[in-house]
Scaffold this active site. Structure first.
Site, PDB file in Angstrom:
ATOM      1  N   TYR A 131      29.895-115.448  33.609  1.00 23.86           N
ATOM      2  CA  TYR A 131      31.052-114.451  33.576  1.00 23.86           C
ATOM      3  C   TYR A 131      32.299-115.077  33.994  1.00 23.86           C
ATOM      4  O   TYR A 131      32.649-115.097  35.101  1.00 23.86           O
ATOM      5  CB  TYR A 131      30.550-113.201  34.364  1.00 23.86           C
ATOM      6  N   LYS A 159      30.263-115.976  28.602  1.00 18.39           N
ATOM      7  CA  LYS A 159      31.016-114.678  28.498  1.00 18.39           C
ATOM      8  C   LYS A 159      32.701-114.988  28.718  1.00 18.39           C
ATOM      9  O   LYS A 159      32.840-114.944  29.854  1.00 18.39           O
ATOM     10  CB  LYS A 159      30.682-113.352  29.157  1.00 18.39           C
TER      11      LYS A 159
END
Length: 297
Positions: A131, A159
């Site tokens: 992330y 991501k």
């Protein structure tokens, strides 16, 4: 799980606890819409505000309510010790994967962040999504660090935040990153206002906050991009400009999404952990007007 639309639902809560029935309904709505995956306890899920027990409960509810839709669970925390515990809880709940941001109070350096992912990957039996969210973690990944981390055995996706620019400019950025990572590691775009451009530029998936509330509208954008219809994907996203403007006005998507969920009766007010609050007064009415015009679903 790491391609297409991964929808990240709100975790509605008050100071008395999580609104479990409302959360379960949100998950069931995503499954009914046939999203490609569900991301529980992302930033929209307010993971950083919850205790370990609350996070374990949310993970269990999400997996139990999702049917055969894969669920990825956020495990970010300040200490590696706690990340490992949360990873264990997520796996025990039946998560299909985990999402890890390098959460920090003291600024982290590249070696510390690599060490975090290396340690966690050694303890995992499910895939991990990296992330990259400098807006909340205040840590900026270099492409080279992404390349190092992507070699770890459990890493299957990255991501990345939304990338400004036209499709070709964003494509160049995505291709730079792709050259440094294994072919089986996907690149997913976040930052909803820029997601259609990211998908059109070659990102494999969309990790979507607004998709956690309006999955069918966001699936239409995703499917158009997947079919190679860039013009349609961008047009569908441009239609939502008033919503994207509201995100920018109110410091991101969370307050807007929580307010929208309250306005539509999907969650009770209050639905955010204090000191966070949903929109009030003129701002709340303005959002209600936007939602009525856009007719999202």
């Amino acid at each position: 799980m790491f391609t297409g639309l991964s929808a990240f639902p709100l975790t509605p809560m008050s100071e008395r606890g999580i609104q479990e029935a409302a959360f379960t309904h949100l998950i069931e709505s995503l499954t009914a819409a046939r999203v490609d995956a569900i991301g529980a306890l992302g930033s929209t899920g307010s993971y950083a505000y919850l205790t370990r027990a609350e996070r374990a409960r949310v993970a269990k509810l999400a997996v139990a309510s999702a049917g055969d839709t894969p669920v990825m669970v956020g495990i970010g925390a300040l200490r590696t010790r706690d990340v490992l515990t949360l990873a264990e809880d997520a796996q025990l709940a039946g998560a299909s994967g985990v999402l890890l941001a390098p959460v920090s109070y003291q600024n982290l350096n590249d070696d510390e962040v690599f060490g975090l992912y290396d340690t966690v990957c050694r303890a995992l039996s499910v895939p991990l999504c990296v992330y990259d969210n400098p807006g909340t973690t205040h840590f900026a990944f270099s492409d080279e660090l992404h390349g190092r981390i992507a070699q770890l055995p459990q890493v299957r996706s990255i991501k990345i935040p939304g990338v400004p620019g036209d499709v070709e400019a964003v494509r160049a950025r995505v291709e730079r990153l792709r050259r440094l990572i294994p072919s089986d590691v996907t690149i997913g775009i976040s930052g909803d206002p820029l997601a259609a451009t990211g998908l059109a530029a070659g990102c494999d998936g969309w990790y979507s906050a607004i998709g956690g509330l309006y999955p069918r509208t966001m699936l239409a954008i995703t499917r158009a991009a997947q079919a190679g219809d860039t013009e349609q994907a961008l047009a569908l996203s441009a239609r939502l400009t008033p919503l994207w403007d509201s995100f920018r006005q109110h410091g991101g998507s969370l307050r807007v999404i929580a307010t929208a969920a309250e306005l539509q009766g999907l969650v009770s007010h209050p639905s955010l952990p204090l000191p966070l609050k949903t929109l009030e007064g003129a701002d709340r009415q303005a959002l209600a007007n936007v939602l009525e015009t856009l007719e999202l679903e």
